[in-house]
Design an enzyme around this catalytic site. Structure first.
Site, PDB file in Angstrom:
ATOM      1  N   TYR A  75       0.831  -1.203   0.000  1.00 53.92           N
ATOM      2  CA  TYR A  75       0.000   0.000   0.000  1.00 53.92           C
ATOM      3  C   TYR A  75       0.861   1.247   0.000  1.00 53.92           C
ATOM      4  O   TYR A  75       2.074   1.203   0.237  1.00 53.92           O
ATOM      5  CB  TYR A  75      -0.953   0.008   1.207  1.00 53.92           C
ATOM      6  N   LEU A  89      11.224   1.623   6.922  1.00 53.28           N
ATOM      7  CA  LEU A  89      10.622   1.988   5.650  1.00 53.28           C
ATOM      8  C   LEU A  89      11.345   3.234   5.137  1.00 53.28           C
ATOM      9  O   LEU A  89      11.567   4.183   5.901  1.00 53.28           O
ATOM     10  CB  LEU A  89       9.136   2.311   5.846  1.00 53.28           C
TER      11      LEU A  89
END
Ligand code: PDD
Length: 285
Positions: free
Chosen positions: A32, A206
């Site tokens: 996502y 991330l």
């Protein structure tokens, strides 16, 4: 009622249905993105789509959409949901199978879902208007593939909940070497003696788009030195300033960690300078 995108259709959210056999539902098998948009202008659209494509190839989901295809979906969602302050949530799961079997099935179509949700107005570089975060800390117990923006977020959710239950806005995470990794839904930074220091991009974090834009803008502007290197939790507790960043929040000053003030407990001058530079330059990405 918000209008969402699901597999080629724009429909009211209440009408959006997927199969319970969707591997996104059964396994969290999907990727996502969250792209912020202010008055119809998206921040970091291209790097967000590039990161999603990297994630999709890392897990072997073949969607093959161009940036233009995603742009159309985003523009349509903005148009259909009012062009205020929105985050565009883009989600691709491997698709619905007929059985529950761990291996990647062949010949199933990915499920593509996207919706827009309201976010607060873009932060302004003003100490009197920003609300500093209070954060908790926890050993990072997620997996060793944190560079993949997977929809399987239970590890992050549990870490966020740990802080939330103590009244904290976020949870800072650290590895087995007592080094800062990131926060449950944000990247993390310290400021010491005027230098902005953040853990390097690797499998423990991330690679945030806000992080990428912020570091690039700071380096180009040149007045605030930036270092990407491991940061120990001792350094975190001894920092002059601590920040977290994410797409919907930009640069957020942290004023308290585990009940202890960060620096003198006030919002820092380096935060003010950094958010000023970010606000001025973010729409160029
Ligand atoms: N969170 N690290 C983690 C674990 C994240 O979930 C996020 C984003 C970030 C910051 O990345 P970016 O700057 O690209 O938003 C770092 C999103 C917004 C979310 O899950 O809602």
């Amino acid at each position: 009622m918000s209008i969402v995108y699901l597999n080629n259709s724009y429909i009211p959210m209440a009408e959006a249905k997927i199969s319970p056999m969707d591997r996104g539902f059964l396994f969290g098998d999907g990727i996502y993105e969250v792209v912020p948009s202010y008055n119809g202008q998206m921040v970091g659209f291209a790097p967000h789509i590039d990161r999603m494509n990297n994630g999709l190839s890392a897990v072997g989901i073949e969607l093959g959409w161009s940036h233009q295809q995603w742009k159309e979906v985003c523009d349509n969602l903005i148009e259909k949901n009012g062009s205020g302050n929105l985050a565009l949530y883009l989600h691709v799961s491997r698709g619905a199978d007929t059985k529950r079997f761990h291996a990647y099935p062949e010949d199933i179509e990915p499920t593509v879902f996207a919706f827009a949700f309201e976010i607060p107005p873009a932060p302004v570089p003003d100490k009197s208007k920003v609300v500093g975060y209070k954060v908790a800390t926890h050993r990072d117990l997620r997996w060793e593939r944190c560079q993949i923006k997977s929809t399987a977020l239970l590890g992050n959710v549990m870490h966020f909940q740990h802080g939330y239950e103590q009244g904290a806005n976020e949870t800072l995470l650290y590895n087995e070497r007592n080094e800062l990794t990131e926060a449950s839904a944000c990247n993390a930074y310290i400021v010491k003696d005027g230098v902005v220091i953040t853990p390097p991009v690797d499998n423990q974090i991330l690679a945030g788009i806000t992080r990428h834009i912020l570091l690039d803008l700071l380096r180009k502007e040149g007045s605030i030195p930036v270092e990407e290197r491991p940061v120990t939790m001792d350094e975190v507790f001894d920092a002059d300033e601590v920040w977290v960043t994410s797409s919907s929040k930009e640069v957020v000053p942290v004023i308290e960690i585990d009940g202890q003030p960060v620096g003198d407990g006030n919002i820092g001058d380096v935060w003010l300078a950094a958010q000023t530079i970010y606000s001025a330059g973010k729409l160029n990405y």
